[in-house]
Design an enzyme around this catalytic site. Structure first.
Site, short mmCIF file in Angstrom:
data_model
loop_
_atom_site.label_atom_id
_atom_site.label_comp_id
_atom_site.label_asym_id
_atom_site.label_seq_id
_atom_site.Cartn_x
_atom_site.Cartn_y
_atom_site.Cartn_z
N SER A 209 11.91 13.65 27.78
CA SER A 209 12.65 13.79 29.03
C SER A 209 13.52 12.55 29.21
CB SER A 209 11.69 13.92 30.21
OG SER A 209 12.36 13.73 31.43
N SER A 210 14.64 12.73 29.88
CA SER A 210 15.53 11.58 30.10
C SER A 210 14.91 10.53 31.02
CB SER A 210 16.87 12.05 30.71
OG SER A 210 16.65 12.71 31.94
N CYS A 211 13.78 10.87 31.68
CA CYS A 211 13.13 9.88 32.55
C CYS A 211 12.48 8.76 31.74
CB CYS A 211 12.09 10.54 33.44
SG CYS A 211 10.61 11.11 32.57
N TYR B 41 4.57 9.92 33.85
CA TYR B 41 5.09 10.97 32.96
C TYR B 41 5.96 10.35 31.87
CZ TYR B 41 7.57 15.24 31.55
OH TYR B 41 8.12 16.28 30.83
N PRO C 186 15.91 15.73 26.62
CA PRO C 186 16.84 16.50 27.45
C PRO C 186 17.03 15.91 28.84
CG PRO C 186 14.72 17.59 27.36
CD PRO C 186 14.63 16.41 26.44
N THR C 187 18.18 16.16 29.39
CA THR C 187 18.45 15.85 30.79
C THR C 187 17.73 16.87 31.65
OG1 THR C 187 20.21 15.36 32.36
CG2 THR C 187 20.56 17.25 30.89
N ASN C 188 18.04 16.93 32.94
CA ASN C 188 17.42 17.92 33.84
C ASN C 188 17.74 19.34 33.36
OD1 ASN C 188 16.51 16.12 36.24
ND2 ASN C 188 18.62 15.49 35.86
N GLY D 198 3.53 25.67 23.94
CA GLY D 198 4.09 25.78 25.29
C GLY D 198 5.07 26.93 25.42
N GLY E 251 6.23 28.32 28.92
CA GLY E 251 7.02 27.49 29.81
C GLY E 251 8.50 27.77 29.66
N ARG F 106 23.21 13.51 39.11
CA ARG F 106 22.35 14.15 38.12
C ARG F 106 23.16 15.02 37.16
NH1 ARG F 106 19.57 10.80 39.68
NH2 ARG F 106 17.43 10.89 40.48
N HIS G 245 11.30 21.05 40.03
CA HIS G 245 12.35 20.04 40.00
C HIS G 245 13.44 20.43 41.00
CE1 HIS G 245 10.42 19.12 36.08
NE2 HIS G 245 10.74 17.88 36.42
N VAL H 100 11.00 25.80 28.62
CA VAL H 100 11.59 25.34 27.36
C VAL H 100 11.03 26.11 26.16
CG1 VAL H 100 11.83 23.36 25.81
CG2 VAL H 100 12.08 23.05 28.28
N ARG I 14 14.47 27.33 48.04
CA ARG I 14 14.55 26.96 49.45
C ARG I 14 15.70 27.67 50.16
NH1 ARG I 14 14.28 20.70 50.66
NH2 ARG I 14 12.33 21.06 49.57
N LYS J 158 5.55 10.38 27.70
CA LYS J 158 6.59 10.89 26.81
C LYS J 158 7.06 9.81 25.82
CE LYS J 158 7.02 15.18 27.95
NZ LYS J 158 6.74 16.24 26.96
#
Length: 310
Positions: free
Chosen positions: A108-110, A137, A164-166, A11, A14, A210, A180, A16, A188, A141
């Site tokens: 991921s922290s999710c 997701y 990792p966090t966000n 990866g 990407g 967050r 994200h 990371v 935006r 993970k």
């Protein structure tokens, strides 16, 4: 790892993976292997096994993943589960089959429960239900993390994981449907400023809390852990600091230079109310982050302006 060790970064294009490559190069590692998706599709088991058999990497950083924000995860849960579970199982299994000395799996922290104790310790994994908007997701993970743990227990491998966090920073994804929250806000507000739009509407009510980690800090931790940590329990990667989405939006708008109003669409989901990681484990191991959020957003925005062609 020796400076000449054969290291595969899965990866590497990407956010990371590219940060890990930058960190390895900066620290003097000279034998880094990478493959683009067109050269090696990690969801194809035979191709992955062939690659590992031929290259025999000694160390693997598994940073490849299909990622996205709330909208993407909600719209395509089957895709997120299949793609992530398939590619991570292929890579981890092939690494084990071919005698890889050590592998670091990035999660991921999710993975932690929606209503986990705050800050979230590594030990709260699987103690209650997940956030529904990114459950697919998260399950993928968790499977990768657990497969590393089970290989360690059954076969004596030295495979570790970091959660990792966000994340944000150079080479982030600014696609409005797949990004994200932080890169989405950068894109935006930048567009609104250029177009002279008087107001921007964000999802939810702005109340969720967050935590954000600059991606080069994560890469530094990953190399640190590869050299200094072994164990079945994952290691949280974060700053230990949090901010509301409303405050984050105002900070991004200020940095970008957008001076219009920020409105909130409360018919849209907030996501998990709070996601603060307990980073005491990483701290005790001897690591801490370097880049503060406002400084990191400025760096990310400069990178965005250099790379965005819209």
């Amino acid at each position: 790892m020796e400076k000449s060790s054969k290291i595969f970064v899965a990866g590497h294009r990407g956010m990371v993976g590219s940060a890990i490559v930058r960190q390895l190069v900066a620290q003097g590692y000279t034998n880094i292997i990478t493959r683009t998706h067109s050269e090696l599709d990690l969801t194809r088991q035979a191709d992955v096994e062939k690659f590992f058999s031929e290259e025999e990497p000694e160390y693997v950083f598994l940073a490849a993943a299909k990622v996205g924000g709330i909208a993407a995860n909600s719209d395509a849960p089957a895709d997120f589960m299949y793609m992530n579970m398939t590619l991570e199982m292929n890579v981890i299994h092939a690494a084990w089959q071919n005698g890889c000395k050590k592998l670091l799996f990035l999660g991921s922290s999710c993975i932690y429960p929606r209503l986990a104790p705050q800050p979230m310790p590594e030990s709260c994994l699987l103690t209650s239900s997940l956030e529904q908007t990114n459950e697919a997701y998260a399950l993928a993970k968790i499977s990768g993390l657990k497969y590393c743990e089970y290989l360690n227990r059954q076969y004596g491998t030295d495979y570790i994981s970091v959660m990792p966090t966000n994340l944000y920073g150079p080479n982030d994804n600014y696609d409005p449907h797949r990004s994200h929250v932080l890169p989405a806000l950068i894109a935006r507000f930048d567009k609104a400023k250029k177009d002279g739009v008087k107001s921007v509407t964000c999802w939810g009510d702005g109340s969720p809390l967050r935590e954000f980690l600059y991606v080069d800090d994560l890469a530094d931790l990953c190399v640190f852990l590869m050299n200094n940590y072994s164990g079945n329990e994952t290691v949280n990667a974060g700053t230990g600091k949090e901010i509301t989405i409303k405050e984050l939006s105002e900070m991004v708008a200020r940095i970008v230079g957008y001076q219009g109003e920020i409105n909130w669409d409360t018919t849209k989901p907030n996501g998990t109310p709070r996601k603060l990681l307990d980073v005491s484990k990483a701290t005790k191991l001897g690591w801490t982050y370097n880049v503060e959020l406002e400084d990191g957003i400025r760096l990310a925005y400069e990178d965005y302006k250099r790379g965005f062609k819209g």
